[in-house]
Design an enzyme around this catalytic site. Structure first.
Site, PDB file in Angstrom:
ATOM      1  N   THR A  98      70.688  58.529 -56.515  1.00 39.04           N
ATOM      2  CA  THR A  98      70.922  58.156 -56.545  1.00 39.04           C
ATOM      3  C   THR A  98      71.138  56.519 -57.331  1.00 39.04           C
ATOM      4  O   THR A  98      69.726  55.764 -56.939  1.00 39.04           O
ATOM      5  CB  THR A  98      72.494  57.178 -55.980  1.00 39.04           C
ATOM      6  OG1 THR A  98      72.221  56.563 -55.466  1.00 39.04           O
ATOM      7  CG2 THR A  98      73.087  58.734 -55.854  1.00 39.04           C
ATOM      8  N   CYS A  99      71.536  55.288 -57.868  1.00 38.40           N
ATOM      9  CA  CYS A  99      71.002  54.426 -58.164  1.00 38.40           C
ATOM     10  C   CYS A  99      71.206  53.158 -56.854  1.00 38.40           C
ATOM     11  O   CYS A  99      69.348  52.473 -57.424  1.00 38.40           O
ATOM     12  CB  CYS A  99      72.087  53.999 -58.972  1.00 38.40           C
ATOM     13  SG  CYS A  99      72.935  54.226 -60.509  1.00 38.40           S
ATOM     14  N   ASP A 100      71.324  53.306 -55.546  1.00 33.46           N
ATOM     15  CA  ASP A 100      71.322  52.402 -54.885  1.00 33.46           C
ATOM     16  C   ASP A 100      69.830  53.809 -53.947  1.00 33.46           C
ATOM     17  O   ASP A 100      69.587  52.732 -52.438  1.00 33.46           O
ATOM     18  CB  ASP A 100      72.715  53.066 -54.344  1.00 33.46           C
ATOM     19  CG  ASP A 100      74.012  51.827 -54.690  1.00 33.46           C
ATOM     20  OD1 ASP A 100      73.402  51.218 -55.585  1.00 33.46           O
ATOM     21  OD2 ASP A 100      74.486  52.196 -54.122  1.00 33.46           O
ATOM     22  N   GLU A 148      82.577  52.718 -54.032  1.00 36.92           N
ATOM     23  CA  GLU A 148      82.172  53.380 -55.658  1.00 36.92           C
ATOM     24  C   GLU A 148      82.862  54.748 -55.749  1.00 36.92           C
ATOM     25  O   GLU A 148      81.790  55.683 -54.897  1.00 36.92           O
ATOM     26  CB  GLU A 148      80.570  52.319 -55.808  1.00 36.92           C
ATOM     27  CG  GLU A 148      79.890  53.047 -57.590  1.00 36.92           C
ATOM     28  CD  GLU A 148      78.673  52.494 -57.540  1.00 36.92           C
ATOM     29  OE1 GLU A 148      78.408  52.343 -58.536  1.00 36.92           O
ATOM     30  OE2 GLU A 148      78.319  52.385 -56.681  1.00 36.92           O
ATOM     31  N   PRO A 149      83.635  54.441 -56.714  1.00 41.69           N
ATOM     32  CA  PRO A 149      84.533  56.350 -56.587  1.00 41.69           C
ATOM     33  C   PRO A 149      83.064  57.403 -56.823  1.00 41.69           C
ATOM     34  O   PRO A 149      83.029  59.007 -56.387  1.00 41.69           O
ATOM     35  CB  PRO A 149      85.460  55.799 -57.721  1.00 41.69           C
ATOM     36  CG  PRO A 149      84.875  55.117 -58.573  1.00 41.69           C
ATOM     37  CD  PRO A 149      83.539  53.652 -57.797  1.00 41.69           C
TER      38      PRO A 149
END
Length: 434
Positions: free
Chosen positions: A56-58, A121-122
């Site tokens: 993911t982005c993280d 964050e959903p």
């Protein structure tokens, strides 16, 4: 090793997230969906029994089950480094490894969005489930990892239902929409150009629409993909070859192309600014690696944000969630302990089954030998059942320090209800050792 206990002891997480690594390292480690099957195949070849790649982005994280933990860590780091076109030594200090209970806890926290840059964050749970699906399709989501993931999903659902962690989420998409409003004011008067069809670009576009965006045009080198997303977003699509001209009318430029080259250059933006008579352009690059030339940030009237910039913006909203995050963390810990306890109890049940079978075999032997003499048979049964335990207890008690026997005696008395109080000499030995 018992199968239930094996799940926990062999659970391993190796990855890099927003706390452990730099944005540049995460850019290089990022695994696109199309690349996941190859990474999973390489993990399988490296004797990783089960696992998935969460990208993911993280974070980029391998959540897996492995026989030899030390070898597995080495192999996973080598595979990630090769994917990023780096040497394993380049990842030193950037990668974390979690084993056993801590690995399971990480899987729970990731699914619950408690380990995200933006807590709550959903879309994180959906991203994890998507990665889970890819692992299932590759035959890498076996029973062990499946059990952990299902428990993690249940914990995430409970945390979201029982706290306000998911209310008014401060997400990267929402941050982009807020920045656009800060620059342009009423978004109903604005036109957005979406270059590419990546998931994060779509999420930001949806967030802009939720804030009243007036118009959106989608372009992609594949007209079919551009048209499909335009239909999904109830917007328009255009020819990718007209990109430079389309920039003239774009108040907001959103990129999600992911071609590993700059599709928006400084020359294109300079030209667009001139045609717009100095009206500002807001640019958001959601791709990893980026689609937008970073030098555009130096152009007057061009306001450029990449994911790293947006991460800094959303950090400001985290303080308001700390209380709810604390509540959610407590729920996750309760669910984690329940899961680990359930697995531990399964170990005990398996041992009890073995013990019951052992007792039954001895009982049958005694009955065959002395079936008609109940007194003799029961005495013989007791002697045979206690033979091995008696030998083990004598040996343990004969040890020089006696500490092992003290703990064993307490356990035996507790299991068989011999005494509600600890033996006096055990208590005394415990006090002497303090």
């Amino acid at each position: 090793m018992c199968a239930s206990n094996y799940i926990i002891d062999s659970t391993l997480v190796v990855g890099a997230n927003h706390r452990s690594s730099s944005m540049s390292i995460r850019d290089r480690l990022f695994v696109e969906d199309s690349q996941v099957p190859n990474i999973l195949e390489r993990l399988r070849d490296a004797n990783i029994l089960e696992g998935l790649v969460v990208s993911t982005c993280d974070r980029v994280e391998v959540q897996c089950i492995a026989d030899n933990i030390e070898i597995a860590i080495k192999n996973i780091v080598a595979i990630l480094a090769d994917h990023a076109e780096l040497k394993p030594t380049d990842l030193e200090g950037q990668i974390y490894t979690l084993i056993g209970d801590e690995a399971v806890r990480q899987i729970f926290r990731v699914a619950s969005s408690l380990d995200s840059l933006v807590v709550g964050e959903p879309q994180v749970l959906g991203q994890v489930k998507s990665c889970h699906r890819l692992a299932s399709e590759a035959g890498m989501a076996g029973a062990s990892i499946e059990a952990i993931l299902q428990a993690a999903y249940a914990a995430a659902k409970r945390a979201r239902n029982e706290t306000a962690i998911g209310e008014r989420p401060v997400t990267i998409a929402a941050a982009a929409a807020r920045l656009a409003q800060n620059l342009h004011g009423d978004l109903a008067r604005c036109s957005c150009l979406l270059v590419g069809t990546g998931e994060m670009g779509e999420l930001v576009a949806e967030s802009l629409f939720s804030e009243g965006l007036g118009d959106l045009i989608v372009v992609h080198s594949s007209p079919v993909r551009a048209e499909a997303l335009a239909i999904e977003l109830d917007s328009h699509f255009a020819d990718f070859e007209d990109l430079s001209r389309l920039l003239y009318d774009a108040d907001i430029v959103l990129t999600a192309f992911g071609s590993r080259r700059h599709v928006i250059t400084s020359d294109m933006i300079n030209s667009a600014i001139n045609h717009r008579r100095q009206r500002p352009i807001f640019l958001v690059d959601t791709s990893i690696p980026g689609d937008v030339d970073p030098s555009i940030d130096k152009i007057d009237e061009a306001f450029f944000y990449d994911l790293s910039d947006l991460e800094k913006v959303v950090m400001d909203g985290r303080s308001s969630r700390e209380n709810e995050a604390s509540k959610a963390s407590k729920i996750i810990e309760i669910e984690l302990k329940a899961f680990l306890r359930n697995r531990a109890e399964r170990v005990a049940v398996s041992t009890l089954d073995d013990l019951r079978g052992h007792f039954e075999r001895i009982r049958q032997e005694v009955l065959r030998e002395n079936g008609n003499d109940a007194d003799k048979a029961t005495r013989l049964l007791i002697n045979r059942l206690l033979h091995n335990p008696s030998e083990a207890m004598r040996k343990e008690a004969a040890e020089e320090d006696g500490v092992g026997w003290g703990a064993a005696e307490v356990m035996i008395r507790r299991m068989f209800g011999l005494s509600k109080e600890e033996p006096e000499d055990v208590v005394r030995n415990g006090e002497d050792n303090q």
